[in-house]
Design a protein around this motif. Structure first.
Motif, PDB file in Angstrom:
ATOM      1  N   LEU A  74       8.839   3.067  -1.427  1.00  7.16           N
ATOM      2  CA  LEU A  74       7.712   2.484  -0.691  1.00  7.16           C
ATOM      3  C   LEU A  74       6.932   3.540   0.076  1.00  7.16           C
ATOM      4  CD1 LEU A  74       9.347  -0.793   0.675  1.00  7.16           C
ATOM      5  CD2 LEU A  74       7.448  -0.639  -0.956  1.00  7.16           C
ATOM      6  N   TYR A  75       7.649   4.464   0.686  1.00 12.53           N
ATOM      7  CA  TYR A  75       6.971   5.495   1.469  1.00 12.53           C
ATOM      8  C   TYR A  75       6.118   6.399   0.571  1.00 12.53           C
ATOM      9  CZ  TYR A  75       6.229   8.728   5.337  1.00 12.53           C
ATOM     10  OH  TYR A  75       5.661   9.483   6.319  1.00 12.53           O
TER      11      TYR A  75
ATOM     12  N   LEU B 214       4.570   5.478  -2.071  1.00  9.41           N
ATOM     13  CA  LEU B 214       3.365   4.736  -2.476  1.00  9.41           C
ATOM     14  C   LEU B 214       2.281   4.741  -1.406  1.00  9.41           C
ATOM     15  CD1 LEU B 214       4.962   1.589  -4.189  1.00  9.41           C
ATOM     16  CD2 LEU B 214       3.924   3.592  -5.296  1.00  9.41           C
ATOM     17  N   GLY B 215       2.626   5.100  -0.189  1.00 13.40           N
ATOM     18  CA  GLY B 215       1.655   5.056   0.904  1.00 13.40           C
ATOM     19  C   GLY B 215       0.415   5.885   0.671  1.00 13.40           C
TER      20      GLY B 215
ATOM     21  N   LEU C  20      -2.241   4.347  -1.579  1.00 14.89           N
ATOM     22  CA  LEU C  20      -3.038   3.230  -1.051  1.00 14.89           C
ATOM     23  C   LEU C  20      -4.081   3.684  -0.040  1.00 14.89           C
ATOM     24  CD1 LEU C  20      -0.168   0.637  -0.567  1.00 14.89           C
ATOM     25  CD2 LEU C  20      -1.793   0.805  -2.464  1.00 14.89           C
TER      26      LEU C  20
ATOM     27  N   ARG D 136      -4.157  -4.374   0.987  1.00 12.28           N
ATOM     28  CA  ARG D 136      -3.028  -3.795   0.262  1.00 12.28           C
ATOM     29  C   ARG D 136      -2.222  -2.860   1.153  1.00 12.28           C
ATOM     30  NH1 ARG D 136      -5.220  -1.221  -5.161  1.00 12.28           N
ATOM     31  NH2 ARG D 136      -2.993  -0.724  -5.307  1.00 12.28           N
ATOM     32  N   SER D 137      -2.932  -2.005   1.922  1.00  8.40           N
ATOM     33  CA  SER D 137      -2.210  -1.067   2.782  1.00  8.40           C
ATOM     34  C   SER D 137      -1.477  -1.789   3.909  1.00  8.40           C
ATOM     35  CB  SER D 137      -3.181  -0.040   3.362  1.00  8.40           C
ATOM     36  OG  SER D 137      -4.149  -0.672   4.187  1.00  8.40           O
TER      37      SER D 137
ATOM     38  N   TRP E 249       1.640  -3.266   2.372  1.00  9.25           N
ATOM     39  CA  TRP E 249       2.601  -2.172   2.137  1.00  9.25           C
ATOM     40  C   TRP E 249       3.294  -1.753   3.439  1.00  9.25           C
ATOM     41  CZ3 TRP E 249       1.941   2.666   4.429  1.00  9.25           C
ATOM     42  CH2 TRP E 249       2.878   3.634   4.050  1.00  9.25           C
TER      43      TRP E 249
ATOM     44  N   LEU F 121       7.262  -1.985   4.271  1.00  9.20           N
ATOM     45  CA  LEU F 121       7.964  -0.751   4.638  1.00  9.20           C
ATOM     46  C   LEU F 121       8.720  -0.927   5.948  1.00  9.20           C
ATOM     47  CD1 LEU F 121       8.348   2.317   3.964  1.00  9.20           C
ATOM     48  CD2 LEU F 121       6.381   2.741   5.484  1.00  9.20           C
TER      49      LEU F 121
END
Length: 429
Positions: free
Chosen positions: A71-72, A74-75, A78, A85-86, A89, A93
């Motif tokens: 997940l981190y 993917l930051g 975004l 979306r952010s 996320w 997280l």
């Protein structure tokens, strides 16, 4: 920065945190926080595996650690703006991290990089609320790990959160100041470029107007005066054609000579706008003598023009000076023929070392200079203003001495060293 990005920075809502991907310090801090997060995550997982080997919750801890790392990662994809979306996320997280902290309190210190993540994405108030929530989880986790109550464990996490927040806010303000300064510099550069373009356009307009004025004086002193003389000669020939054919033919021949000179002048205008007499060679002195001879011949006994040269120039006069003085002589003689009713006129060119002086004297009816110099705006009054304008362009002076009934002396002095043109014509009576 692209135009769309500048527009976005200017028109973003106050609650949205600006994108700092273009700021070097922000990029450096982001990379540091990424490295710190994975370092803390790896250290926390290692500590748990060493302290609690073979426990039932170990697979869950490993799975959640891997999920948190993915997940981190993917930051950055975004972005750092608060888009839906952010925000989703970030929520996932933080939720995964909280579950990890509940299962293994040693993962609590991963919250420090999460502080910066929330501060970068969320609006200010929401970011501070998230920092406070994460800090409470860290305090609770530290107290679970301690064997007893430790004030240091209660105060240290809020202090770390405060320092992290202060550092981030300071860097944010520095980035905003640099961004504002950069925008101001771009505006100043745009203003400077626009001012230079306007100045260039103004100079072009002024040059065009000056060239138009110069051409009007050239045409007045040559073509217009020649056409006026031709008209008078042809009218005189028409009146005497039947009674005195010889005189009429002489007028026609003289008008033909003037037409030839005007044709030469017109061709010279097309070529390089220099006086035809100067183009024939011999310099200003030869051109003035040719002018005197021609005016005497055209006068047919009514006007005699002589030319004198005094002193010797140490160097050839500039073309611009020669052209202006010849035009001044032509314009002055045109005024003598049209207004003075003189029988004699003299052109005197004097070299004085630091300047050259051209005197045009006649024995005509004269005038009062203070009254004559007021005449502007008409064709007949164009001669003296044209002479003054030529001298002003060369930084020269004009002196007029005249008494009614006793003739006129016009003296034009031009310095040979560069001099700034006076702000107003220097006409002395």
């Amino acid at each position: 920065m692209a135009r769309s990005e500048r527009y976005e920075v200017k028109h973003r809502t106050p609650s949205a945190a600006p994108d700092r991907t273009g700021d070097p310090d922000a990029r450096w801090l982001t990379l540091l926080m990424h490295a710190a997060f994975f370092l803390l995550l790896g250290a926390s997982l290692t500590r748990f595996l060493l302290r609690h080997p073979g426990e039932a919750r170990t697979p869950w801890i490993i799975a959640l650690s891997v999920a948190l790392a993915v997940l981190y990662v993917l930051g950055p994809v975004l972005g750092s703006r608060p888009t839906p979306r952010s925000l989703v996320w970030l929520g996932v997280l933080v939720a995964v991290w909280m579950v990890l902290v509940v299962l293994a309190p040693s993962f609590a210190w991963c919250a420090v990089p999460l502080f910066f993540t929330g501060l970068r994405i969320l609006p200010p108030r929401a970011a501070l609320a998230l920092v406070a929530l994460l800090t409470l989880f860290v305090v609770a986790a530290q107290l679970r790990l301690a064997e007893g109550f430790d004030p240091n464990l209660v105060l240290a996490p809020p202090a770390v959160a405060a320092v992290a927040t202060a550092v981030f806010v300071h860097m944010q303000r520095q980035a905003e100041r640099r961004r504002a300064l950069s925008e101001r510099q771009r505006e100043l550069i745009d203003d400077l470029l626009r001012t230079r373009r306007e100045l260039a356009a103004t100079e072009r307009r002024e040059g065009t107007l000056a060239e138009r004025q110069r051409l009007s004086m050239e045409i007045h002193d040559t073509l217009a005066q020649g056409l006026s003389s031709q008209q008078m000669l042809l009218q005189a020939a028409d009146r005497t054609w039947d009674t005195d054919p010889v005189t009429a033919r002489r007028h026609v021949r003289t008008a033909t000579g003037i037409a030839e000179r005007n044709l030469a002048e017109a061709r010279r205008f097309v070529h390089d706008l220099a006086p035809a007499d100067l183009a024939e060679g011999g310099g200003l002195e030869a051109a003035l003598r040719a002018l005197a001879t021609r005016e005497t011949a055209q006068g047919q006994g009514r006007l005699t023009v002589r030319c004198h040269v005094e002193g010797e120039g140490h160097a050839a006069l500039p073309d611009r000076t020669q052209s202006a003085l010849l035009r001044i002589a032509q314009g002055a003689l045109a005024n003598v023929k049209e207004h003075a009713h003189a029988t004699e006129a003299a052109l005197t060119l004097t070299h004085l070392g630091d300047r050259v002086v051209l005197d045009i004297a006649d024995n005509g009816q004269g005038f009062t200079p203070t009254e004559a110099t007021r005449a502007t705006g008409s064709v007949r009054g164009h001669g003296l203003p044209a002479i003054r304008a030529r001298l002003r362009q060369l930084g020269g002076t004009l002196m007029i001495e005249s008494v009614p009934g006793e003739g006129t002396v016009l003296s034009a002095a031009v310095p040979l060293t560069p001099a700034a043109p006076p702000t107003a014509p220097e006409d002395l009576a």
